[in-house]
Design a protein around this motif. Structure first.
Motif, PDB file in Angstrom:
ATOM      1  N   ALA A 134      -4.727  10.819   4.765  1.00  0.00           N
ATOM      2  CA  ALA A 134      -5.463  10.259   3.628  1.00  0.00           C
ATOM      3  C   ALA A 134      -4.753  10.597   2.322  1.00  0.00           C
ATOM      4  CB  ALA A 134      -6.896  10.785   3.616  1.00  0.00           C
ATOM      5  N   ARG A 135      -4.272  11.835   2.221  1.00  0.00           N
ATOM      6  CA  ARG A 135      -3.544  12.221   1.009  1.00  0.00           C
ATOM      7  C   ARG A 135      -2.205  11.489   0.908  1.00  0.00           C
ATOM      8  NH1 ARG A 135      -1.964  16.991   1.288  1.00  0.00           N
ATOM      9  NH2 ARG A 135      -2.862  17.747   3.247  1.00  0.00           N
ATOM     10  N   PHE A 136      -1.593  11.189   2.056  1.00  0.00           N
ATOM     11  CA  PHE A 136      -0.364  10.401   2.040  1.00  0.00           C
ATOM     12  C   PHE A 136      -0.636   9.018   1.461  1.00  0.00           C
ATOM     13  CE2 PHE A 136       2.293   7.119   3.932  1.00  0.00           C
ATOM     14  CZ  PHE A 136       3.567   7.579   3.626  1.00  0.00           C
ATOM     15  N   ILE A 137      -1.722   8.383   1.882  1.00  0.00           N
ATOM     16  CA  ILE A 137      -2.063   7.051   1.380  1.00  0.00           C
ATOM     17  C   ILE A 137      -2.286   7.086  -0.131  1.00  0.00           C
ATOM     18  CG2 ILE A 137      -3.874   5.277   1.406  1.00  0.00           C
ATOM     19  CD1 ILE A 137      -4.139   5.805   4.427  1.00  0.00           C
ATOM     20  N   VAL A 138      -3.008   8.094  -0.604  1.00  0.00           N
ATOM     21  CA  VAL A 138      -3.243   8.226  -2.043  1.00  0.00           C
ATOM     22  C   VAL A 138      -1.920   8.457  -2.774  1.00  0.00           C
ATOM     23  CG1 VAL A 138      -4.315   9.659  -3.835  1.00  0.00           C
ATOM     24  CG2 VAL A 138      -5.610   9.038  -1.767  1.00  0.00           C
ATOM     25  N   TRP A 139      -1.100   9.357  -2.234  1.00  0.00           N
ATOM     26  CA  TRP A 139       0.199   9.670  -2.847  1.00  0.00           C
ATOM     27  C   TRP A 139       1.111   8.449  -2.893  1.00  0.00           C
ATOM     28  CZ3 TRP A 139       4.987   9.710  -0.191  1.00  0.00           C
ATOM     29  CH2 TRP A 139       6.066  10.204  -0.930  1.00  0.00           C
ATOM     30  N   LEU A 140       1.209   7.731  -1.770  1.00  0.00           N
ATOM     31  CA  LEU A 140       2.066   6.547  -1.716  1.00  0.00           C
ATOM     32  C   LEU A 140       1.573   5.487  -2.705  1.00  0.00           C
ATOM     33  CD1 LEU A 140       4.466   5.158  -0.320  1.00  0.00           C
ATOM     34  CD2 LEU A 140       2.842   4.266   1.375  1.00  0.00           C
ATOM     35  N   SER A 141       0.266   5.360  -2.835  1.00  0.00           N
ATOM     36  CA  SER A 141      -0.296   4.404  -3.787  1.00  0.00           C
ATOM     37  C   SER A 141       0.057   4.798  -5.217  1.00  0.00           C
ATOM     38  CB  SER A 141      -1.809   4.312  -3.602  1.00  0.00           C
ATOM     39  OG  SER A 141      -2.134   3.833  -2.305  1.00  0.00           O
ATOM     40  N   GLN A 142      -0.049   6.071  -5.513  1.00  0.00           N
ATOM     41  CA  GLN A 142       0.300   6.545  -6.860  1.00  0.00           C
ATOM     42  C   GLN A 142       1.779   6.333  -7.164  1.00  0.00           C
ATOM     43  OE1 GLN A 142      -1.020  10.606  -6.489  1.00  0.00           O
ATOM     44  NE2 GLN A 142      -3.088  10.162  -7.257  1.00  0.00           N
ATOM     45  N   GLN A 143       2.608   6.528  -6.168  1.00  0.00           N
ATOM     46  CA  GLN A 143       4.057   6.405  -6.356  1.00  0.00           C
ATOM     47  C   GLN A 143       4.513   4.952  -6.490  1.00  0.00           C
ATOM     48  OE1 GLN A 143       6.438   8.929  -6.636  1.00  0.00           O
ATOM     49  NE2 GLN A 143       4.716  10.352  -6.723  1.00  0.00           N
ATOM     50  N   THR A 144       3.790   4.042  -5.849  1.00  0.00           N
ATOM     51  CA  THR A 144       4.272   2.655  -5.755  1.00  0.00           C
ATOM     52  C   THR A 144       3.414   1.636  -6.488  1.00  0.00           C
ATOM     53  OG1 THR A 144       3.017   2.232  -3.718  1.00  0.00           O
ATOM     54  CG2 THR A 144       5.254   3.152  -3.476  1.00  0.00           C
ATOM     55  N   GLY A 145       2.197   2.006  -6.838  1.00  0.00           N
ATOM     56  CA  GLY A 145       1.294   1.042  -7.463  1.00  0.00           C
ATOM     57  C   GLY A 145       0.459   0.261  -6.470  1.00  0.00           C
ATOM     58  N   ALA A 146       0.559   0.603  -5.183  1.00  0.00           N
ATOM     59  CA  ALA A 146      -0.301  -0.030  -4.176  1.00  0.00           C
ATOM     60  C   ALA A 146      -1.734   0.468  -4.341  1.00  0.00           C
ATOM     61  CB  ALA A 146       0.210   0.289  -2.777  1.00  0.00           C
ATOM     62  N   THR A 147      -2.678  -0.201  -3.708  1.00  0.00           N
ATOM     63  CA  THR A 147      -4.082   0.199  -3.795  1.00  0.00           C
ATOM     64  C   THR A 147      -4.673   0.331  -2.395  1.00  0.00           C
ATOM     65  OG1 THR A 147      -4.791  -2.115  -3.999  1.00  0.00           O
ATOM     66  CG2 THR A 147      -4.426  -0.881  -6.044  1.00  0.00           C
ATOM     67  N   ILE A 148      -5.649   1.198  -2.267  1.00  0.00           N
ATOM     68  CA  ILE A 148      -6.253   1.474  -0.962  1.00  0.00           C
ATOM     69  C   ILE A 148      -6.936   0.233  -0.391  1.00  0.00           C
ATOM     70  CG2 ILE A 148      -8.021   2.866   0.210  1.00  0.00           C
ATOM     71  CD1 ILE A 148      -7.311   5.135  -1.727  1.00  0.00           C
ATOM     72  N   ASP A 149      -7.388  -0.658  -1.260  1.00  0.00           N
ATOM     73  CA  ASP A 149      -8.078  -1.844  -0.744  1.00  0.00           C
ATOM     74  C   ASP A 149      -7.121  -2.854  -0.099  1.00  0.00           C
ATOM     75  OD1 ASP A 149      -6.846  -3.025  -2.931  1.00  0.00           O
ATOM     76  OD2 ASP A 149      -8.699  -3.412  -4.022  1.00  0.00           O
ATOM     77  N   GLN A 150      -5.845  -2.506   0.011  1.00  0.00           N
ATOM     78  CA  GLN A 150      -4.883  -3.353   0.708  1.00  0.00           C
ATOM     79  C   GLN A 150      -4.608  -2.863   2.135  1.00  0.00           C
ATOM     80  OE1 GLN A 150      -1.991  -2.658  -2.563  1.00  0.00           O
ATOM     81  NE2 GLN A 150      -1.643  -4.864  -2.534  1.00  0.00           N
ATOM     82  N   TYR A 151      -5.307  -1.820   2.583  1.00  0.00           N
ATOM     83  CA  TYR A 151      -4.973  -1.176   3.856  1.00  0.00           C
ATOM     84  C   TYR A 151      -5.811  -1.685   5.036  1.00  0.00           C
ATOM     85  CZ  TYR A 151      -1.713   2.360   2.143  1.00  0.00           C
ATOM     86  OH  TYR A 151      -0.612   2.990   1.636  1.00  0.00           O
ATOM     87  N   HIS A 152      -5.191  -1.677   6.195  1.00  0.00           N
ATOM     88  CA  HIS A 152      -5.855  -1.855   7.484  1.00  0.00           C
ATOM     89  C   HIS A 152      -5.327  -0.733   8.374  1.00  0.00           C
ATOM     90  CE1 HIS A 152      -6.468  -4.614  11.312  1.00  0.00           C
ATOM     91  NE2 HIS A 152      -7.213  -3.519  11.341  1.00  0.00           N
ATOM     92  N   ILE A 153      -6.208   0.092   8.928  1.00  0.00           N
ATOM     93  CA  ILE A 153      -5.810   1.195   9.804  1.00  0.00           C
ATOM     94  C   ILE A 153      -6.222   0.860  11.233  1.00  0.00           C
ATOM     95  CG2 ILE A 153      -5.959   3.671  10.243  1.00  0.00           C
ATOM     96  CD1 ILE A 153      -6.773   4.096   7.365  1.00  0.00           C
TER      97      ILE A 153
END
Length: 303
Positions: free
Chosen positions: A126-145
């Motif tokens: 979960a922290r990886f997803i947040v970190w990657l989003s912060q680094q790249t500008g992606a958003t969590i609402d674009q994810y499918h797990i």
């Protein structure tokens, strides 16, 4: 393509996950996130939490991101990964990240696995997803797990750590061993959640765990599998899912009544009220449990 993916992942696994034999699981440093895209469909770009220089150059924050999570005693070269990577990339232009958490998944101590390693891994992912989003500008609402077996529960817990913000989470053959109402996949772990149950007489969870739960062949041993081969039935979950992504199909009928295996026999399901099983598109607004017949070999869908 599948064999190429497997060969590369084997090499990457040896380099990045050699610490799997250690008794202490350190997911922040030992988890490896293999990025595949249509630009690199068979050779991954491995990423590790906290190392921005390792963020894959092909990661595109404008695309959807699919995270796939393997199960117990598995690793980056699992059949689950090698089935889903080419199927998903052939169907959609996405960032596909295969989480290798083999350093935590390979323990033989089930109590350590479920009470310690799974939540540790989920928190780190979960922290990886947040970190990657912060680094790249992606958003969590674009994810499918998408998770398989123990990884199915892990996927739900990742979503829980992200406050249910992941819009779509899929649980494939969630296992029942050691999991209960406090630590398993929950319907509310994502915006829309879906589960495919293929081995409820083996290691699989019997009861519904998602907003929509699908029971191919009523969740019993799957056609084409020996009655005592629960692993074959379990693995059909990701094979059905891969086929659903590649070619659709798998129309399931909604079943009525309070859940019991007696009510998911075909006679208790309405062929006029249907929902497709699997795929990469969520079915927000749908709830219930569904049954469908399947073929003994590929193509597994009967339509």
């Amino acid at each position: 393509m599948v064999s190429t993916v497997a060969v590369f992942l084997c090499a990457a696994f040896a380099v990045f996950s050699g610490a799997a034999a250690q008794t202490t699981y350190l997911p922040d440093s030992q988890n490896v996130y293999h990025l595949f895209t249509r630009q690199n469909p068979s050779v991954s770009q491995p990423m590790v939490l906290g190392f921005p220089t390792l963020i894959g150059s092909n990661f595109n924050p404008a695309r959807r991101t699919v995270l796939i999570v393997h199960g117990w005693d598995s690793d980056a070269v699992s059949a689950f990964n090698t089935a889903l990577v080419p199927a998903i990339l052939s169907a959609a232009d996405v960032n596909l990240i295969a989480l290798d958490w083999s350093a935590g998944a390979r323990t033989t101590d089930q109590n350590v696995l479920i009470s310690h390693n799974v939540p540790l891994c989920a928190n780190s992912a979960a922290r990886f997803i947040v970190w990657l989003s912060q680094q790249t500008g992606a958003t969590i609402d674009q994810y499918h797990i998408i998770g398989f077996e123990v990884g199915a529960h892990l996927s739900g817990i990742i979503g829980r750590y992200l406050d249910g913000q992941v819009p779509f989470i899929t649980a494939l053959a969630p296992t029942r061993h050691g999991f209960n109402s406090t630590n398993q996949f929950f319907p509310t772990d994502g915006g829309y959640t879906e589960a495919i149950h293929t081995d409820v007489y083996g290691s699989g969870v019997h009861e519904p765990v998602a907003m929509s739960d699908f029971y191919p062949n009523n969740g019993f041993f799957q056609p084409g599998c020996e009655l005592v081969d629960w692993e074959c039935s379990r693995d059909r979950a990701f094979l059905y899912f891969a086929e659903s992504v590649a070619s659709g199909g798998f129309t399931a009928a909604r079943c009525e009544g309070d859940f019991d295996h007696d009510v998911i026999l075909p006679i208790n399901c309405d062929p006029e009220e249907t929902l497709p099983m699997g795929g990469l598109t969520d079915k927000t607004g749908n709830f219930g449990f569904y049954s469908l017949p399947v073929n003994a070999q590929s193509p597994f869908s009967q339509g």
